[in-house]
Design an enzyme around this catalytic site. Structure first.
Site, PDB file in Angstrom:
ATOM      1  N   HIS A 107       0.853  -1.196   0.000  1.00  8.66           N
ATOM      2  CA  HIS A 107       0.000   0.000   0.000  1.00  8.66           C
ATOM      3  C   HIS A 107       0.879   1.232   0.000  1.00  8.66           C
ATOM      4  O   HIS A 107       1.993   1.218   0.520  1.00  8.66           O
ATOM      5  CB  HIS A 107      -0.934   0.028   1.215  1.00  8.66           C
ATOM      6  N   HIS A 109       0.796   5.296   1.222  1.00 11.27           N
ATOM      7  CA  HIS A 109       0.138   6.298   2.056  1.00 11.27           C
ATOM      8  C   HIS A 109       0.126   7.618   1.282  1.00 11.27           C
ATOM      9  O   HIS A 109       1.161   8.024   0.738  1.00 11.27           O
ATOM     10  CB  HIS A 109       0.930   6.553   3.339  1.00 11.27           C
TER      11      HIS A 109
HETATM   12  P1  AMP Z   1       2.217   0.394   7.229  1.00 14.65           P
HETATM   13  O1  AMP Z   1       2.724   0.525   8.648  1.00 14.65           O
HETATM   14  O2  AMP Z   1       2.987   1.170   6.222  1.00 14.65           O
HETATM   15  O3  AMP Z   1       2.080  -1.068   6.893  1.00 14.65           O
HETATM   16  O4  AMP Z   1       0.789   1.063   7.201  1.00 14.65           O
HETATM   17  C1  AMP Z   1      -0.359   0.426   7.651  1.00 14.65           C
HETATM   18  C2  AMP Z   1      -1.356   1.521   7.896  1.00 14.65           C
HETATM   19  O5  AMP Z   1      -2.617   0.918   7.988  1.00 14.65           O
HETATM   20  C3  AMP Z   1      -1.134   2.311   9.203  1.00 14.65           C
HETATM   21  O6  AMP Z   1      -1.016   3.684   8.889  1.00 14.65           O
HETATM   22  C4  AMP Z   1      -2.393   2.003  10.018  1.00 14.65           C
HETATM   23  O7  AMP Z   1      -2.831   3.133  10.729  1.00 14.65           O
HETATM   24  C5  AMP Z   1      -3.381   1.596   8.952  1.00 14.65           C
HETATM   25  N1  AMP Z   1      -4.418   0.654   9.330  1.00 14.65           N
HETATM   26  C6  AMP Z   1      -4.306  -0.456  10.086  1.00 14.65           C
HETATM   27  N2  AMP Z   1      -5.483  -1.106  10.166  1.00 14.65           N
HETATM   28  C7  AMP Z   1      -6.368  -0.381   9.426  1.00 14.65           C
HETATM   29  C8  AMP Z   1      -7.739  -0.515   9.101  1.00 14.65           C
HETATM   30  N3  AMP Z   1      -8.478  -1.535   9.565  1.00 14.65           N
HETATM   31  N4  AMP Z   1      -8.321   0.421   8.315  1.00 14.65           N
HETATM   32  C9  AMP Z   1      -7.601   1.470   7.853  1.00 14.65           C
HETATM   33  N5  AMP Z   1      -6.297   1.661   8.128  1.00 14.65           N
HETATM   34  C10 AMP Z   1      -5.683   0.748   8.888  1.00 14.65           C
END
Ligand code: AMP
Length: 144
Positions: A107, A109
């Protein structure tokens, strides 16, 4: 280690893609789903998740899917900019736990930045409620 493990189809973003977990949706097409981050680092923090490729991270993503996915990331970034009018945007992507990755489905951001407003920390802070995220998502959706 987490950089090279196999893809786990039970990860939270795979569940969101399958409709088994809720999200506050911003955009969806055949290539990707974009939704609000529930631990936003700023107002409008949006995640862009590819549907194909079963990729844990950027290194895993099959080249055939990469171009259309990156176009989608740009499309979301443009809508976030047009909808929320930030002073800047951070486009971020983490590979492996050592680099800060916490969800092991690729993903990007998209994080709007305003001068004089501090960003929250990655993956920290209070969990936002859907009714707080929805009005922001609506502004982004209206900007496509
Ligand atoms: P990363 O640490 O780059 O893998 O980013 C994962 C992101 O997903 C973090 O910014 C979390 O806040 C976000 N996240 C985790 N669970 C959820 C969820 N159920 N819905 C939306 N965002 C989420």
């Amino acid at each position: 280690m987490t950089l090279h493990a196999s893809y786990d189809p039970e990860n939270i973003f795979a569940k969101i893609l399958r409709g088994q977990m809720p999200c506050v949706k911003v955009y969806e097409d055949a290539v990707a789903l974009a939704f609000m981050d529930v631990f936003p680092q700023s107002e409008g923090h949006t995640l862009v998740v590819p549907k194909a490729g079963m990729a844990r991270n950027f290194l895993d993503m099959p080249g055939d899917w990469l171009g259309s996915y990156m176009l989608c990331v740009q499309k979301i970034a443009r809508a976030v900019e047009a909808g929320l009018k930030p002073d800047g945007l951070r486009i971020m992507q983490f590979n492996g736990a050592a680099a800060g990755q916490t969800v092991f489905h690729l993903h990007f951001h998209v994080i709007p930045v305003w001068e004089g407003r501090e960003l929250g920390r990655h993956g920290a802070g209070a969990m936002a409620k859907p009714d707080e995220l929805e009005p922001v998502a609506a502004k982004i959706r209206a900007a496509f």
